[in-house]
Design a protein around this motif. Structure first.
Motif, PDB file in Angstrom:
ATOM      1  N   GLU A 121      26.410   5.828  26.762  1.00  0.00           N
ATOM      2  CA  GLU A 121      27.873   5.759  26.778  1.00  0.00           C
ATOM      3  C   GLU A 121      28.473   6.719  27.799  1.00  0.00           C
ATOM      4  OE1 GLU A 121      29.088   6.581  22.822  1.00  0.00           O
ATOM      5  OE2 GLU A 121      28.336   4.682  21.993  1.00  0.00           O
ATOM      6  N   GLU A 122      27.936   7.931  27.863  1.00  0.00           N
ATOM      7  CA  GLU A 122      28.527   8.963  28.718  1.00  0.00           C
ATOM      8  C   GLU A 122      27.954   8.980  30.128  1.00  0.00           C
ATOM      9  OE1 GLU A 122      29.346  13.798  28.686  1.00  0.00           O
ATOM     10  OE2 GLU A 122      28.758  12.770  26.839  1.00  0.00           O
ATOM     11  N   PHE A 123      26.686   8.593  30.267  1.00  0.00           N
ATOM     12  CA  PHE A 123      26.008   8.639  31.566  1.00  0.00           C
ATOM     13  C   PHE A 123      25.346   7.288  31.845  1.00  0.00           C
ATOM     14  CE2 PHE A 123      25.875  12.818  29.583  1.00  0.00           C
ATOM     15  CZ  PHE A 123      26.386  13.660  30.578  1.00  0.00           C
ATOM     16  N   PRO A 124      26.121   6.253  32.072  1.00  0.00           N
ATOM     17  CA  PRO A 124      25.545   4.905  32.185  1.00  0.00           C
ATOM     18  C   PRO A 124      24.615   4.721  33.372  1.00  0.00           C
ATOM     19  CG  PRO A 124      27.873   4.913  32.819  1.00  0.00           C
ATOM     20  CD  PRO A 124      27.588   6.251  32.209  1.00  0.00           C
ATOM     21  N   THR A 168      19.701  19.803  18.992  1.00  0.00           N
ATOM     22  CA  THR A 168      20.459  18.757  18.316  1.00  0.00           C
ATOM     23  C   THR A 168      20.939  17.772  19.371  1.00  0.00           C
ATOM     24  OG1 THR A 168      22.582  19.888  18.557  1.00  0.00           O
ATOM     25  CG2 THR A 168      21.250  20.442  16.607  1.00  0.00           C
ATOM     26  N   VAL A 169      21.463  16.644  18.941  1.00  0.00           N
ATOM     27  CA  VAL A 169      21.998  15.670  19.889  1.00  0.00           C
ATOM     28  C   VAL A 169      23.148  16.267  20.683  1.00  0.00           C
ATOM     29  CG1 VAL A 169      23.157  13.445  20.107  1.00  0.00           C
ATOM     30  CG2 VAL A 169      21.229  13.684  18.540  1.00  0.00           C
ATOM     31  N   ASP A 170      24.037  16.996  20.021  1.00  0.00           N
ATOM     32  CA  ASP A 170      25.174  17.601  20.715  1.00  0.00           C
ATOM     33  C   ASP A 170      24.711  18.628  21.749  1.00  0.00           C
ATOM     34  OD1 ASP A 170      27.079  16.101  19.386  1.00  0.00           O
ATOM     35  OD2 ASP A 170      27.405  17.598  17.819  1.00  0.00           O
ATOM     36  N   GLN A 171      23.722  19.447  21.397  1.00  0.00           N
ATOM     37  CA  GLN A 171      23.188  20.405  22.356  1.00  0.00           C
ATOM     38  C   GLN A 171      22.540  19.706  23.540  1.00  0.00           C
ATOM     39  OE1 GLN A 171      20.609  22.562  19.709  1.00  0.00           O
ATOM     40  NE2 GLN A 171      22.052  24.265  19.465  1.00  0.00           N
ATOM     41  N   ALA A 172      21.852  18.611  23.255  1.00  0.00           N
ATOM     42  CA  ALA A 172      21.211  17.857  24.326  1.00  0.00           C
ATOM     43  C   ALA A 172      22.237  17.304  25.305  1.00  0.00           C
ATOM     44  CB  ALA A 172      20.384  16.718  23.729  1.00  0.00           C
ATOM     45  N   LEU A 173      23.325  16.766  24.791  1.00  0.00           N
ATOM     46  CA  LEU A 173      24.360  16.219  25.665  1.00  0.00           C
ATOM     47  C   LEU A 173      24.988  17.306  26.531  1.00  0.00           C
ATOM     48  CD1 LEU A 173      25.956  13.726  23.150  1.00  0.00           C
ATOM     49  CD2 LEU A 173      24.840  13.117  25.292  1.00  0.00           C
ATOM     50  N   GLU A 174      25.202  18.477  25.969  1.00  0.00           N
ATOM     51  CA  GLU A 174      25.747  19.580  26.745  1.00  0.00           C
ATOM     52  C   GLU A 174      24.766  20.004  27.841  1.00  0.00           C
ATOM     53  OE1 GLU A 174      28.171  22.189  28.394  1.00  0.00           O
ATOM     54  OE2 GLU A 174      28.733  20.749  26.823  1.00  0.00           O
ATOM     55  N   HIS A 175      23.489  20.030  27.501  1.00  0.00           N
ATOM     56  CA  HIS A 175      22.444  20.363  28.478  1.00  0.00           C
ATOM     57  C   HIS A 175      22.431  19.340  29.617  1.00  0.00           C
ATOM     58  CE1 HIS A 175      18.709  21.668  30.199  1.00  0.00           C
ATOM     59  NE2 HIS A 175      17.966  20.726  29.657  1.00  0.00           N
ATOM     60  N   ILE A 176      22.577  18.072  29.291  1.00  0.00           N
ATOM     61  CA  ILE A 176      22.609  17.024  30.311  1.00  0.00           C
ATOM     62  C   ILE A 176      23.835  17.185  31.199  1.00  0.00           C
ATOM     63  CG2 ILE A 176      22.786  14.534  30.701  1.00  0.00           C
ATOM     64  CD1 ILE A 176      21.240  14.217  28.008  1.00  0.00           C
ATOM     65  N   ARG A 177      24.984  17.445  30.586  1.00  0.00           N
ATOM     66  CA  ARG A 177      26.205  17.641  31.387  1.00  0.00           C
ATOM     67  C   ARG A 177      26.030  18.789  32.377  1.00  0.00           C
ATOM     68  NH1 ARG A 177      28.686  17.662  25.980  1.00  0.00           N
ATOM     69  NH2 ARG A 177      29.250  15.493  25.477  1.00  0.00           N
ATOM     70  N   GLU A 178      25.509  19.896  31.878  1.00  0.00           N
ATOM     71  CA  GLU A 178      25.352  21.081  32.717  1.00  0.00           C
ATOM     72  C   GLU A 178      24.345  20.845  33.839  1.00  0.00           C
ATOM     73  OE1 GLU A 178      24.068  25.803  32.244  1.00  0.00           O
ATOM     74  OE2 GLU A 178      24.386  24.561  30.470  1.00  0.00           O
ATOM     75  N   SER A 182      18.009  11.657  37.807  1.00  0.00           N
ATOM     76  CA  SER A 182      18.058  10.203  37.670  1.00  0.00           C
ATOM     77  C   SER A 182      17.611   9.722  36.301  1.00  0.00           C
ATOM     78  CB  SER A 182      17.196   9.542  38.742  1.00  0.00           C
ATOM     79  OG  SER A 182      15.830   9.891  38.582  1.00  0.00           O
ATOM     80  N   VAL A 183      16.859  10.584  35.563  1.00  0.00           N
ATOM     81  CA  VAL A 183      16.231  10.144  34.320  1.00  0.00           C
ATOM     82  C   VAL A 183      16.466  11.153  33.203  1.00  0.00           C
ATOM     83  CG1 VAL A 183      14.027   9.594  33.187  1.00  0.00           C
ATOM     84  CG2 VAL A 183      14.406   8.920  35.560  1.00  0.00           C
ATOM     85  N   VAL A 184      16.784  10.647  32.020  1.00  0.00           N
ATOM     86  CA  VAL A 184      16.791  11.452  30.798  1.00  0.00           C
ATOM     87  C   VAL A 184      15.715  10.889  29.885  1.00  0.00           C
ATOM     88  CG1 VAL A 184      18.055  12.054  28.706  1.00  0.00           C
ATOM     89  CG2 VAL A 184      19.206  12.136  30.919  1.00  0.00           C
ATOM     90  N   SER A 225      14.569  10.834  14.069  1.00  0.00           N
ATOM     91  CA  SER A 225      15.730   9.948  14.088  1.00  0.00           C
ATOM     92  C   SER A 225      16.710  10.267  15.208  1.00  0.00           C
ATOM     93  CB  SER A 225      16.459  10.015  12.741  1.00  0.00           C
ATOM     94  OG  SER A 225      16.919  11.340  12.471  1.00  0.00           O
ATOM     95  N   GLY A 226      16.693  11.498  15.715  1.00  0.00           N
ATOM     96  CA  GLY A 226      17.650  11.858  16.748  1.00  0.00           C
ATOM     97  C   GLY A 226      17.414  11.190  18.083  1.00  0.00           C
ATOM     98  N   THR A 227      16.215  10.683  18.313  1.00  0.00           N
ATOM     99  CA  THR A 227      15.878  10.138  19.627  1.00  0.00           C
ATOM    100  C   THR A 227      16.753   8.948  20.002  1.00  0.00           C
ATOM    101  OG1 THR A 227      13.589  10.897  19.487  1.00  0.00           O
ATOM    102  CG2 THR A 227      14.048   9.092  21.003  1.00  0.00           C
ATOM    103  N   LEU A 228      16.802   7.944  19.176  1.00  0.00           N
ATOM    104  CA  LEU A 228      17.568   6.750  19.518  1.00  0.00           C
ATOM    105  C   LEU A 228      19.065   7.015  19.454  1.00  0.00           C
ATOM    106  CD1 LEU A 228      15.373   3.990  17.835  1.00  0.00           C
ATOM    107  CD2 LEU A 228      15.429   4.702  20.231  1.00  0.00           C
ATOM    108  N   GLU A 229      19.491   7.929  18.569  1.00  0.00           N
ATOM    109  CA  GLU A 229      20.900   8.329  18.550  1.00  0.00           C
ATOM    110  C   GLU A 229      21.283   8.972  19.882  1.00  0.00           C
ATOM    111  OE1 GLU A 229      23.951  11.482  16.372  1.00  0.00           O
ATOM    112  OE2 GLU A 229      21.929  11.193  15.549  1.00  0.00           O
ATOM    113  N   LEU A 230      20.415   9.848  20.376  1.00  0.00           N
ATOM    114  CA  LEU A 230      20.675  10.484  21.667  1.00  0.00           C
ATOM    115  C   LEU A 230      20.807   9.431  22.766  1.00  0.00           C
ATOM    116  CD1 LEU A 230      20.804  12.950  23.592  1.00  0.00           C
ATOM    117  CD2 LEU A 230      18.309  12.774  23.764  1.00  0.00           C
TER     118      LEU A 230
END
Length: 289
Positions: free
Chosen positions: A108-111, A65-75, A83-85, A97-102
């Motif tokens: 926003e969080e990792f500019p 999910t988008v939330d899981q992806a963000l947690e994975h990126i943080r970790e 350098s790249v997501v 649909s989750g791609t552009l939302e992600l």
């Protein structure tokens, strides 16, 4: 964007992108987020798989999910240089649909992270402006033919606007959208890399023509990938180094060629191809995703 401006922009954006710049390919990392399971085309060489241990595109251990992806990126960014997501499947990025939302939330969080995606290009004209608007800097489009007779051999089904097309009819829709999408992205300042899968006996003599055409639409770099024999091409021999080298040299008459691709999984993260620093979620003990 004219050629001079495009090349300056290319040099600036890709100085930290390991899949566009061979000089840093083994020095900085990327995260592929497996958030896109669905696909709208069936390539003759593609077999998508979850929980597979194979190290190839189209394979991931899960769908996030988008939330899981963000947690994975943080970790992950807390543990290694990233350098790249990117979103590269295991299906098509724009068919989910989750791609552009992600990407919106990552920006926003990792500019400082470069946003990247791969796509078959069928829906590119529909989403090109939104791709640029959410901050995606690089897009890889897989183009395996620009000749309908050859394309019809490679692609089995094209699902577009609720209809399924086959053969040349389907391929013509795909190609038109790929080329239009590449041109739109380029004009919007998004860097486009074109991937072409080298299939011996099918498009090995044709890839140089792909290079000529996609350059005319604004592509900046090309990646020629050896076929991984699967699906209806399972009995076709993987191209050898000689054939691959010859085709790449032909392509370089038109576009720079990226030669360090490791054809990694849709859930790969870390430094590409580097021992003990390149991972997939399948390799993460007790992964909760």
């Amino acid at each position: 964007m004219d050629d001079e401006k495009r090349m300056k922009h290319f040099a600036h954006v890709t100085q930290a992108h390991p899949c566009f710049n061979e000089k840093i390919h083994d020095k900085v990392g990327r995260i592929h987020i497996p958030i896109a399971p669905s696909c709208n085309i069936q390539c003759g060489f593609c077999t998508r798989k979850l929980d597979g241990k194979e190290n190839r595109p189209g394979v991931a251990s899960c769908v996030m999910t988008v939330d899981q992806a963000l947690e994975h990126i943080r970790e992950t960014t807390s543990k290694m240089p990233i350098s790249v997501v990117g979103v590269a499947g295991p299906g098509d990025s724009l068919c989910n649909s989750g791609t552009l939302e992600l990407f919106r939330r990552v920006r926003e969080e990792f500019p400082d992270l470069i946003l990247c995606m791969s796509t078959n290009g069928l829906l590119l004209p529909r989403y090109a402006e939104e791709i640029a608007e959410v901050g995606v800097k690089t897009v890889t489009v897989t183009v395996n033919a620009v000749d309908p007779e050859i394309g019809a051999q490679i692609y089995d089904d094209i699902e577009y606007d609720g209809e399924v097309y086959h053969g040349i009819d389907g391929f013509n829709i795909l190609l038109e959208n790929q080329l239009k999408g590449i041109e739109m992205l380029s004009n919007l300042g998004v860097i486009v890399k074109v991937n072409s899968v080298l299939i011996p006996g099918v498009n090995d003599k044709h890839i140089v023509e792909i290079a000529r055409v996609v350059k005319s639409k604004g592509a900046s770099i090309m990646n020629v990938l050896p076929l991984i024999p699967l699906n209806k091409f399972k009995d076709v021999e993987r191209p050898g180094c000689g054939m691959l080298s010859t085709v790449r040299e032909e392509v370089e008459e038109y576009l720079p060629v990226f030669r360090a691709c490791t054809q990694c999984r849709a859930d790969a993260f870390g430094i590409p191809g580097k021992k003990n620093q390149d991972f997939s979620l399948e390799m993460v003990p007790n992964s909760h995703y």
